[in-house]
Design a protein around this motif. Structure first.
Motif, short mmCIF file in Angstrom:
data_model
loop_
_atom_site.label_atom_id
_atom_site.label_comp_id
_atom_site.label_asym_id
_atom_site.label_seq_id
_atom_site.Cartn_x
_atom_site.Cartn_y
_atom_site.Cartn_z
N GLU A 179 0.83 -1.21 0.00
CA GLU A 179 0.00 0.00 0.00
C GLU A 179 0.86 1.26 0.00
O GLU A 179 0.55 2.24 -0.68
CB GLU A 179 -0.92 0.01 1.22
N THR A 180 1.93 1.24 0.78
CA THR A 180 2.77 2.43 0.90
C THR A 180 3.82 2.55 -0.22
O THR A 180 4.20 3.65 -0.61
CB THR A 180 3.51 2.45 2.26
N ASN A 181 4.28 1.40 -0.73
CA ASN A 181 5.35 1.38 -1.74
C ASN A 181 5.06 0.34 -2.82
O ASN A 181 5.81 -0.64 -2.97
CB ASN A 181 6.69 1.08 -1.06
N PRO A 182 3.98 0.54 -3.59
CA PRO A 182 3.57 -0.49 -4.56
C PRO A 182 4.58 -0.79 -5.65
O PRO A 182 4.73 -1.94 -6.07
CB PRO A 182 2.27 0.08 -5.16
N LYS A 183 5.31 0.22 -6.12
CA LYS A 183 6.29 -0.01 -7.20
C LYS A 183 7.43 -0.89 -6.71
O LYS A 183 7.96 -1.71 -7.46
CB LYS A 183 6.84 1.32 -7.72
N LEU A 184 7.81 -0.70 -5.45
CA LEU A 184 8.89 -1.50 -4.88
C LEU A 184 8.47 -2.97 -4.74
O LEU A 184 9.26 -3.88 -4.99
CB LEU A 184 9.30 -0.93 -3.52
N VAL A 185 7.22 -3.18 -4.35
CA VAL A 185 6.71 -4.56 -4.23
C VAL A 185 6.61 -5.21 -5.61
O VAL A 185 6.95 -6.39 -5.77
CB VAL A 185 5.35 -4.58 -3.50
N ALA A 186 6.20 -4.45 -6.62
CA ALA A 186 6.14 -4.98 -7.99
C ALA A 186 7.55 -5.35 -8.47
O ALA A 186 7.74 -6.40 -9.11
CB ALA A 186 5.51 -3.96 -8.93
N TRP A 187 8.53 -4.52 -8.14
CA TRP A 187 9.93 -4.81 -8.48
C TRP A 187 10.38 -6.10 -7.78
O TRP A 187 11.03 -6.95 -8.40
CB TRP A 187 10.81 -3.63 -8.06
N ALA A 188 10.03 -6.25 -6.51
CA ALA A 188 10.41 -7.44 -5.74
C ALA A 188 9.85 -8.70 -6.39
O ALA A 188 10.53 -9.73 -6.47
CB ALA A 188 9.93 -7.33 -4.30
N LYS A 189 8.61 -8.62 -6.88
CA LYS A 189 7.98 -9.77 -7.54
C LYS A 189 8.71 -10.10 -8.85
O LYS A 189 8.88 -11.27 -9.19
CB LYS A 189 6.50 -9.48 -7.80
N ARG A 190 9.15 -9.07 -9.57
CA ARG A 190 9.92 -9.31 -10.80
C ARG A 190 11.24 -10.01 -10.47
O ARG A 190 11.65 -10.94 -11.17
CB ARG A 190 10.21 -7.99 -11.52
N CYS A 191 11.88 -9.55 -9.42
CA CYS A 191 13.15 -10.16 -9.01
C CYS A 191 12.96 -11.63 -8.64
O CYS A 191 13.82 -12.48 -8.93
CB CYS A 191 13.76 -9.40 -7.83
N MET A 192 11.84 -11.95 -7.98
CA MET A 192 11.57 -13.32 -7.54
C MET A 192 11.34 -14.27 -8.71
O MET A 192 11.37 -15.48 -8.54
CB MET A 192 10.37 -13.36 -6.60
N GLU A 193 11.14 -13.71 -9.89
CA GLU A 193 11.00 -14.55 -11.09
C GLU A 193 12.36 -15.07 -11.57
O GLU A 193 12.42 -15.97 -12.40
CB GLU A 193 10.30 -13.76 -12.21
N ARG A 194 13.42 -14.50 -11.03
CA ARG A 194 14.76 -14.95 -11.39
C ARG A 194 15.13 -16.14 -10.50
O ARG A 194 14.96 -16.10 -9.28
CB ARG A 194 15.78 -13.82 -11.19
N GLU A 195 15.69 -17.15 -11.11
CA GLU A 195 16.05 -18.36 -10.38
C GLU A 195 17.06 -18.07 -9.27
O GLU A 195 16.98 -18.62 -8.16
CB GLU A 195 16.63 -19.41 -11.35
N SER A 196 18.00 -17.17 -9.55
CA SER A 196 19.04 -16.83 -8.57
C SER A 196 18.42 -16.29 -7.28
O SER A 196 18.92 -16.56 -6.18
CB SER A 196 20.01 -15.81 -9.14
N VAL A 197 17.36 -15.52 -7.41
CA VAL A 197 16.69 -14.91 -6.25
C VAL A 197 15.75 -15.91 -5.59
O VAL A 197 15.78 -16.11 -4.37
CB VAL A 197 15.93 -13.64 -6.68
#
Length: 221
Positions: A179-197
């Motif tokens: 709610e407070t930082n939606p773009k950062l959470v969306a970025w985190a989800k993109r990062c989690m799509e990487r196998e390394s993460v």
């Protein structure tokens, strides 16, 4: 994991600093030997490899120790330079990436620690500070896919391990980062799509359980 030229990593599973090294090694495709440290009873190898700070992570490459997570990530980037670099080639952009990595080191961990250690008004202040810190990071991210642009890089590697702690911060401070930082959470989800993460970051609920144990140990509860 099999060892490549004697590459070893001394770490503790919940450490966001050690996870940076794990992600960097995975991104470069480096095979290494992982050693889980008991921080209550540190190994002789850890004490010998990092006699100054006596902390994890420590990367040992062919018997030579490299300490401090930001230095380790840059070392990995330079040593295994065959794959895409974590840092941009432009000197100014590289300096900016290092600035934000330093900001994360100085701000996120410290403020996050206060969130799970404090109560009452002090906790409210820490929560407000954390939201502000994340907003500054969100401003730097902007509409880019990753902090460096289209490529997953240095600042992403430095910050993404802390996303496994978001649930802990939210639970103790009573707010929702989405709610407070939606773009950062969306970025985190993109990062989690990487196998390394995805293969490195621990379950956020397990992080929360670990913090609960630490609170009891410190007599907070």
């Amino acid at each position: 994991m099999a060892s490549e030229k004697g590459v070893k990593l001394l770490n503790f599973w919940v450490s966001p600093f050690g996870q940076r090294a794990q992600i960097a090694l995975a991104e470069k495709g480096v095979k290494y030997e992982y050693t889980e440290e008991n921080l209550m009873d540190k190994s002789e190898l850890l004490l010998k490899s990092n006699p100054i700070h006596k902390k994890i992570p420590v990367l040992i490459d062919d018997g030579k120790p490299v300490c401090e997570s930001l230095i380790i990530v840059e070392y990995i980037d330079e040593k295994w330079a065959g794959k895409a670099s974590f840092l941009p080639s432009d000197p100014y952009a590289r300096a900016q990436a290092r600035f934000w990595a330093d900001f994360i080191d100085k701000k996120v961990f410290d403020c996050g620690s206060r969130i799970w250690k404090l109560k009452g008004e002090a906790l409210e202040e820490a929560k407000k500070e954390m939201i502000g810190i994340l907003k500054l990071l969100e401003g730097e991210l902007g509409d880019k896919e990753y902090f460096g642009g289209e490529a997953f890089g240095f600042v992403d590697i430095v910050m993404v391990p802390f996303t496994a702690w978001f649930y802990t911060y939210e639970t103790f401070a009573g707010f929702q980062i989405e709610e407070t930082n939606p773009k950062l959470v969306a970025w985190a989800k993109r990062c989690m799509e990487r196998e390394s993460v995805a293969k490195t970051l621990p379950d956020p609920k397990k992080v929360y359980e670990f913090v609960g144990f630490m609170r009891k140990r410190f007599g907070i509860e």
